[in-house]
Design an enzyme around this catalytic site. Sequence first.
Site, PDB file in Angstrom:
ATOM      1  N   LYS A 156     -15.581  -2.860  -3.748  1.00 41.19           N
ATOM      2  CA  LYS A 156     -16.113  -1.536  -3.407  1.00 41.19           C
ATOM      3  C   LYS A 156     -17.289  -1.185  -4.332  1.00 41.19           C
ATOM      4  O   LYS A 156     -18.295  -0.628  -3.889  1.00 41.19           O
ATOM      5  CB  LYS A 156     -15.027  -0.463  -3.516  1.00 41.19           C
ATOM      6  CG  LYS A 156     -13.918  -0.561  -2.494  1.00 41.19           C
ATOM      7  CD  LYS A 156     -14.348  -0.329  -1.057  1.00 41.19           C
ATOM      8  CE  LYS A 156     -14.780   1.081  -0.789  1.00 41.19           C
ATOM      9  NZ  LYS A 156     -15.042   1.296   0.681  1.00 41.19           N
ATOM     10  N   TYR A 194     -10.214  -5.563  -5.275  1.00 43.96           N
ATOM     11  CA  TYR A 194     -10.566  -4.497  -4.311  1.00 43.96           C
ATOM     12  C   TYR A 194     -11.632  -3.580  -4.911  1.00 43.96           C
ATOM     13  O   TYR A 194     -12.677  -3.326  -4.298  1.00 43.96           O
ATOM     14  CB  TYR A 194      -9.315  -3.692  -3.931  1.00 43.96           C
ATOM     15  CG  TYR A 194      -9.616  -2.344  -3.309  1.00 43.96           C
ATOM     16  CD1 TYR A 194     -10.234  -2.254  -2.066  1.00 43.96           C
ATOM     17  CD2 TYR A 194      -9.302  -1.148  -3.977  1.00 43.96           C
ATOM     18  CE1 TYR A 194     -10.513  -1.010  -1.491  1.00 43.96           C
ATOM     19  CE2 TYR A 194      -9.580   0.088  -3.418  1.00 43.96           C
ATOM     20  CZ  TYR A 194     -10.189   0.159  -2.170  1.00 43.96           C
ATOM     21  OH  TYR A 194     -10.479   1.381  -1.612  1.00 43.96           O
ATOM     22  N   THR A 207     -14.383   4.750  -3.466  1.00 43.55           N
ATOM     23  CA  THR A 207     -13.099   5.101  -4.078  1.00 43.55           C
ATOM     24  C   THR A 207     -13.242   5.378  -5.571  1.00 43.55           C
ATOM     25  O   THR A 207     -14.135   4.813  -6.226  1.00 43.55           O
ATOM     26  CB  THR A 207     -12.116   3.928  -3.872  1.00 43.55           C
ATOM     27  OG1 THR A 207     -10.989   4.092  -4.727  1.00 43.55           O
ATOM     28  CG2 THR A 207     -12.753   2.577  -4.216  1.00 43.55           C
ATOM     29  N   ASP A 208     -12.335   6.171  -6.118  1.00 45.17           N
ATOM     30  CA  ASP A 208     -12.343   6.404  -7.569  1.00 45.17           C
ATOM     31  C   ASP A 208     -11.983   5.133  -8.340  1.00 45.17           C
ATOM     32  O   ASP A 208     -12.211   5.057  -9.553  1.00 45.17           O
ATOM     33  CB  ASP A 208     -11.394   7.550  -7.950  1.00 45.17           C
ATOM     34  CG  ASP A 208      -9.938   7.320  -7.564  1.00 45.17           C
ATOM     35  OD1 ASP A 208      -9.620   6.300  -6.934  1.00 45.17           O
ATOM     36  OD2 ASP A 208      -9.099   8.188  -7.912  1.00 45.17           O
ATOM     37  N   GLU A 209     -11.428   4.126  -7.649  1.00 46.79           N
ATOM     38  CA  GLU A 209     -10.981   2.921  -8.360  1.00 46.79           C
ATOM     39  C   GLU A 209     -12.142   2.128  -8.952  1.00 46.79           C
ATOM     40  O   GLU A 209     -11.934   1.287  -9.828  1.00 46.79           O
ATOM     41  CB  GLU A 209     -10.121   2.057  -7.436  1.00 46.79           C
ATOM     42  CG  GLU A 209      -8.926   2.858  -6.942  1.00 46.79           C
ATOM     43  CD  GLU A 209      -7.851   2.056  -6.238  1.00 46.79           C
ATOM     44  OE1 GLU A 209      -7.724   0.850  -6.509  1.00 46.79           O
ATOM     45  OE2 GLU A 209      -7.143   2.653  -5.411  1.00 46.79           O
TER      46      GLU A 209
END
Length: 359
Positions: free
Chosen positions: A164, A160, A134-136
Amino acid sequence: MSAVLFVTGGAGFIGSSFVLQEVARGSRVITLDALTYAGNLANLSALRDSENHVFVHGKIGDGALVASLLATHRPDAIVHFAAESHVDRSIHSAASFVETNVVGSFRLLEAARAYWSTLDAEAAARFRFVHVSTDEVYGSLEPDDPPFCETTAYAPNSPYAASKAASDHFARAAFHTHGLPVIITHCSNNYGPRQFPEKLIPLMILNAVERKPLPVYGDGRNVRDWIYVGDHCEALGAIVRDGRPGEVYDVGGGAEMANIEVVHRICDLVDEFVPDARGPRRALVSFVADRPGHDRRYAIDSAKIRRELGWTPRETFDSGLRRTVRWYLEHPTWVAEVRSGDYRRWIELNYGARGGGRT
Ligand code: NAD
Ligand code: TYD
């Protein structure tokens, strides 16, 4: 090329869209999914009679199960979606995020490596492990910062995102240390059919239809870069087929928008599809207490995948959102089934203490 794909988390939102896409393309797909609250076999019901799809109920961290499935089905690629995926849940409790996203992903990589080492030279060179991230993991952008790209430094802010990021590092290390043909992807916020209604867009669609309050966190000015799920899955298909091992590909919809703007557009579409004499749904917006550590802005520069793999998103935000609102209106049984007792408990836990009412 038709291929044998081993897909983890294929009963979830993005995974199911990918599995449906790939079976339609003629691939044989083995889906491994633990069917957590977010996993739903109804997402794959169109494949019930397909000879090209096998569903297995189990966890990515079950090394013996994964080893036996890989040995039996001999996939050309593993596409790894399985994860705990909701930031707000990771704030309430991160243990399952560590267990699945970090430990589970590590065990899956180990099983993949053991299987890969049994392949002949040609099959080993063809094999891919696509790690869907994810870009997060990149943290938060200031308003004038350039978008994230493949070389942006990691700066995860939520539990989260941290989980990741940790799994990304193990995936990267499996390539660099052991040569496993890993590709890592970072995609921006997805929306579309079959997304679990704890996430912004489906939550707002369903609440707007039922004229419930629309809980917007903070000032509603947090920005996300929205991509239609089908466009993300096409990018992943291109990456499985033509992506280069050891590379990172960032995938974004090129549709940056503040949350309040997204919610207003949903309100207007619901007003259009389900007219209501009580007045416009925009009046249902309720600003509530912010998410702790709430990332202000995400945006992705997709130039690399556009240039190298010729990918480009098909949907604009307007066309994709219209399709999405229509899908939720046309699938009341799916909606009723996923809003089970567990879902209601989550809504009470996450929104009960936030307050609200300001519109
Ligand atoms: P989701 O929560 O809808 O689905 C996750 C799936 O994984 C569910 O079917 C669940 O049952 C399964 N699962 C969970 N734990 C498992 C385990 N231990 N073993 C096997 N299966 C397990 O998530 P999603 O939104 O479809 O996201 C899929 C992937 O894409 C995730 O890795 C997520 O980090 C990533 N991603 C999501 C977005 C987004 O906007 N949703 C954006 C970028 C990347
Ligand atoms: P979400 O769909 O949870 O995705 P992510 O946190 O992974 O980006 O949330 C998208 C944005 O919407 C995020 O800025 C938080 C915000 N949001 C709300 O304002 N209200 C809500 O009820 C939810 C679930 C999210």
